[in-house]
Scaffold this active site. Structure first.
Site, PDB file in Angstrom:
ATOM      1  N   GLU A   1      -4.340   5.033   8.902  1.00  0.00           N
ATOM      2  CA  GLU A   1      -3.198   4.756   8.018  1.00  0.00           C
ATOM      3  C   GLU A   1      -1.889   5.120   8.706  1.00  0.00           C
ATOM      4  O   GLU A   1      -0.903   4.363   8.651  1.00  0.00           O
ATOM      5  CB  GLU A   1      -3.351   5.562   6.726  1.00  0.00           C
ATOM      6  CG  GLU A   1      -2.162   5.492   5.800  1.00  0.00           C
ATOM      7  CD  GLU A   1      -2.072   6.703   4.890  1.00  0.00           C
ATOM      8  OE1 GLU A   1      -0.964   6.981   4.405  1.00  0.00           O
ATOM      9  OE2 GLU A   1      -3.107   7.372   4.678  1.00  0.00           O
TER      10      GLU A   1
ATOM     11  N   ASP B   1       0.896   2.132   9.625  1.00  0.00           N
ATOM     12  CA  ASP B   1       2.252   2.158   9.073  1.00  0.00           C
ATOM     13  C   ASP B   1       3.271   1.835  10.160  1.00  0.00           C
ATOM     14  O   ASP B   1       4.235   1.084   9.929  1.00  0.00           O
ATOM     15  CB  ASP B   1       2.516   3.537   8.465  1.00  0.00           C
ATOM     16  CG  ASP B   1       3.931   3.681   7.932  1.00  0.00           C
ATOM     17  OD1 ASP B   1       4.308   2.902   7.052  1.00  0.00           O
ATOM     18  OD2 ASP B   1       4.655   4.568   8.407  1.00  0.00           O
TER      19      ASP B   1
ATOM     20  N   ASP C   1      -2.645   2.602   1.271  1.00  0.00           N
ATOM     21  CA  ASP C   1      -3.089   3.356   2.450  1.00  0.00           C
ATOM     22  C   ASP C   1      -4.174   2.596   3.209  1.00  0.00           C
ATOM     23  O   ASP C   1      -4.153   2.536   4.447  1.00  0.00           O
ATOM     24  CB  ASP C   1      -3.630   4.720   2.025  1.00  0.00           C
ATOM     25  CG  ASP C   1      -2.547   5.658   1.519  1.00  0.00           C
ATOM     26  OD1 ASP C   1      -1.351   5.329   1.681  1.00  0.00           O
ATOM     27  OD2 ASP C   1      -2.897   6.703   0.950  1.00  0.00           O
TER      28      ASP C   1
ATOM     29  N   GLU D   1      -2.811  -0.328   5.278  1.00  0.00           N
ATOM     30  CA  GLU D   1      -2.232   0.138   6.537  1.00  0.00           C
ATOM     31  C   GLU D   1      -3.324   0.504   7.538  1.00  0.00           C
ATOM     32  O   GLU D   1      -3.196   0.233   8.741  1.00  0.00           O
ATOM     33  CB  GLU D   1      -1.325   1.342   6.280  1.00  0.00           C
ATOM     34  CG  GLU D   1      -0.052   1.000   5.516  1.00  0.00           C
ATOM     35  CD  GLU D   1       0.760   2.201   5.107  1.00  0.00           C
ATOM     36  OE1 GLU D   1       1.943   2.031   4.771  1.00  0.00           O
ATOM     37  OE2 GLU D   1       0.212   3.332   5.119  1.00  0.00           O
TER      38      GLU D   1
END
Length: 226
Positions: A45, A49, A118, A121
């Site tokens: 995650e 991102d 989450d 990502e």
């Protein structure tokens, strides 16, 4: 290791075939299911991102070559925020493939905004590690699709938009009520209800009150506009 039917189906919805299926498996494994032989998706995650941010920065610069940083920043935030990631996750039914502990399953974890955002990502990071940046870029641009073209209308803060809608009709400002707080202190989940004086309500859950309020406001805007 044999890949499950859920992950095979998810690959089809993603439009990407993994050469290292363990990366996909890790990307959909929530911390409630982690253990000695199972790694959760938190590190992925973190990476995803950053990959998403770079792709969106490139896309926005390419889309509007004259836009200033002040114009680009809210567009960028609208495209990478957790609510948008969760929307994309719902679009590909990512929740159906999540590996959750029993408590998260019982509390509706497959529909939670924070978990979906989450995981989305993390999936991006898994594709990046498996196929490189070009593969991750192609995935993101395909899944985000027209959101990039229409981002100007989405860039405004949802709570501000909802308040402006209410004021334009002579109504009191929307109210936000915390219905519940669950999860451990390091990973709380807030369930917030947005209410209009006319009686319409909408709820949303997220890892912070601010995110949950924004998500509830956006859901209520979608509700009243439809």
């Amino acid at each position: 290791m044999k890949i499950s039917a859920e992950l095979i189906a998810l690959q089809e919805r993603l439009g990407y075939q993994f050469s290292q299926p363990d990366l996909l498996r890790q990307s959909v494994t929530h911390s409630s299911m982690s253990g000695p032989n199972r790694i959760d998706n938190q590190r992925l995650e973190f990476l995803g991102d950053r990959v998403l941010g770079l792709v969106m920065s490139e896309a926005l610069l390419e889309q509007d070559k004259s836009a200033t940083e002040g114009v680009l920043a809210p567009r960028f935030n609208a495209l990478v925020r957790k609510e948008t990631c969760a929307d994309v996750a719902r679009q590909i039914d990512l929740g159906a493939a999540l590996k959750l502990g029993r408590s998260e399953q019982m509390s509706g974890g497959r529909r939670k905004l924070a978990l979906l955002g989450d995981a989305m990502e993390a999936v991006i990071a898994a594709v990046y590690l498996d196929g490189g940046f070009d593969a991750a870029r192609a995935l993101i641009l395909r899944l985000w699709g027209k959101r990039i073209e229409t981002v100007e209308s989405d860039a405004k803060d949802a709570k501000t938009s909802l308040q402006e809608w209410a004021q334009a009709r002579g109504l009191e400002p929307p109210k936000y009520v915390q219905l519940s707080r669950s999860g451990p202190d390091h990973a709380p989940v807030f369930n917030i209800e947005a209410r209009l004086a006319t009686g319409e309500t909408s709820t949303a859950s997220a890892g912070s009150k601010r995110q949950a309020e924004q998500a509830a406001a956006k859901a209520l805007l979608d509700q009243i506009s439809s």
